[in-house]
Design a protein around this motif. Structure first.
Motif, PDB file in Angstrom:
ATOM      1  N   SER A 133       1.145  -6.380   0.891  1.00 20.45           N
ATOM      2  CA  SER A 133       0.320  -5.843  -0.196  1.00 20.45           C
ATOM      3  C   SER A 133      -0.052  -6.940  -1.189  1.00 20.45           C
ATOM      4  O   SER A 133      -1.183  -6.967  -1.702  1.00 20.45           O
ATOM      5  N   GLU A 191      -6.013  -3.055  -0.239  1.00 23.89           N
ATOM      6  CA  GLU A 191      -4.723  -2.423   0.020  1.00 23.89           C
ATOM      7  C   GLU A 191      -4.852  -1.220   0.954  1.00 23.89           C
ATOM      8  O   GLU A 191      -3.862  -0.556   1.246  1.00 23.89           O
ATOM      9  N   ALA A 216      -1.975   1.530   2.451  1.00 26.33           N
ATOM     10  CA  ALA A 216      -2.009   2.959   2.142  1.00 26.33           C
ATOM     11  C   ALA A 216      -2.089   3.787   3.417  1.00 26.33           C
ATOM     12  O   ALA A 216      -1.414   4.823   3.547  1.00 26.33           O
TER      13      ALA A 216
END
Length: 252
Positions: free
Chosen positions: A119, A175, A179
């Motif tokens: 991330s 990101e 997710a």
């Protein structure tokens, strides 16, 4: 079967959690302040570096201006604060990880650590993509559509607000694979379900691009397409994941 850490066998009182959280927040703020202290001397140089794609595409004879008395000082100062936050992100996420790690099982930690590192890398990759690809195209496009008789003189504060908004938007957009993988790993959805909803997600990516970027088709498209491609990448990586089932969840 994986077992939680021994430290979690005995629940910590709420006050102890709050004290620990305060300590980790203070460490995060301290890291940001130290980075800020190291950058503030170079605030003007930092602003010139960030605004270089805009300055490079100004029409001949045009230049950036300041329409506020305090903008020449406050605008580079604001940029330095925001960049200090961005650069301290690894420390902030590490402190967040250290706070929640005791409550995780070993199999959860084995996946969480790579996701945490990924991330951070993806966030910075999004910012670099924005600076190297989006800014040059966008700032070349704007002067080309100026109505005749209008002089193009960007304001330094407004320009910075747009650039910071785009930095953050692309950092967050990159990101998407994380997710996607988390949604599948936690059992909130499945690969098959996401594939069925692909047309809606593609449309959603363009809607997000429209909301998070200036009202021009270039920056909107350059945000939406990477989001879609990263979503597909998240699905590919998620094929190796199985929905998480915490030990002891089914029965005592």
């Amino acid at each position: 079967m994986s077992q939680p850490n021994q430290s979690t066998d005995k629940e910590m009182p709420l006050l102890a959690h709050l004290v620990e959280l305060r300590g980790r927040l203070l460490k995060s703020v301290l890291a940001m302040l130290l980075i800020f202290a190291g950058l503030i001397y170079f605030a003007n140089d930092l602003y010139l570096l960030v605004s270089k794609p805009l300055i490079a595409h100004l029409p001949e004879g045009s230049e950036m201006v300041s329409t506020s008395v305090i903008a020449p000082f406050f605008t580079p100062f604001k940029l330095t604060m925001v960049m200090s936050f961005f650069l301290s992100m690894p420390v902030i996420l590490h402190q967040l990880w250290a706070f929640i790690a005791p409550a995780l099982y070993q199999n959860e930690k084995r996946l969480a650590i790579p996701l945490l590192i990924s991330s951070i890398i993806l966030f910075y990759t999004g910012m670099v993509f924005c600076y190297l690809v989006v800014f040059p195209l966008m700032f070349e496009f704007f002067p080309s559509v100026i109505p005749e008789g209008i002089r193009y003189i960007p304001d330094m504060t407004d320009s910075l607000d747009i650039m910071l908004k785009l930095f953050f938007a692309f950092g967050i957009a990159f990101e998407v694979p994380i997710a996607t993988m988390l949604l599948i790993w936690t059992g909130a959805t499945t690969v098959e379900s996401l594939r069925e909803k692909r047309p809606y997600l593609v449309v959603g990516a363009f809607v997000v691009g429209m909301l998070l970027t200036p009202p021009d088709v270039i920056s909107q498209t350059l945000l939406a397409i990477p989001m879609w491609l990263l979503f597909e990448l998240g699905i590919i990586f998620a094929l190796w994941l199985k929905p998480e089932k915490r030990p002891g969840a089914s029965s005592e």
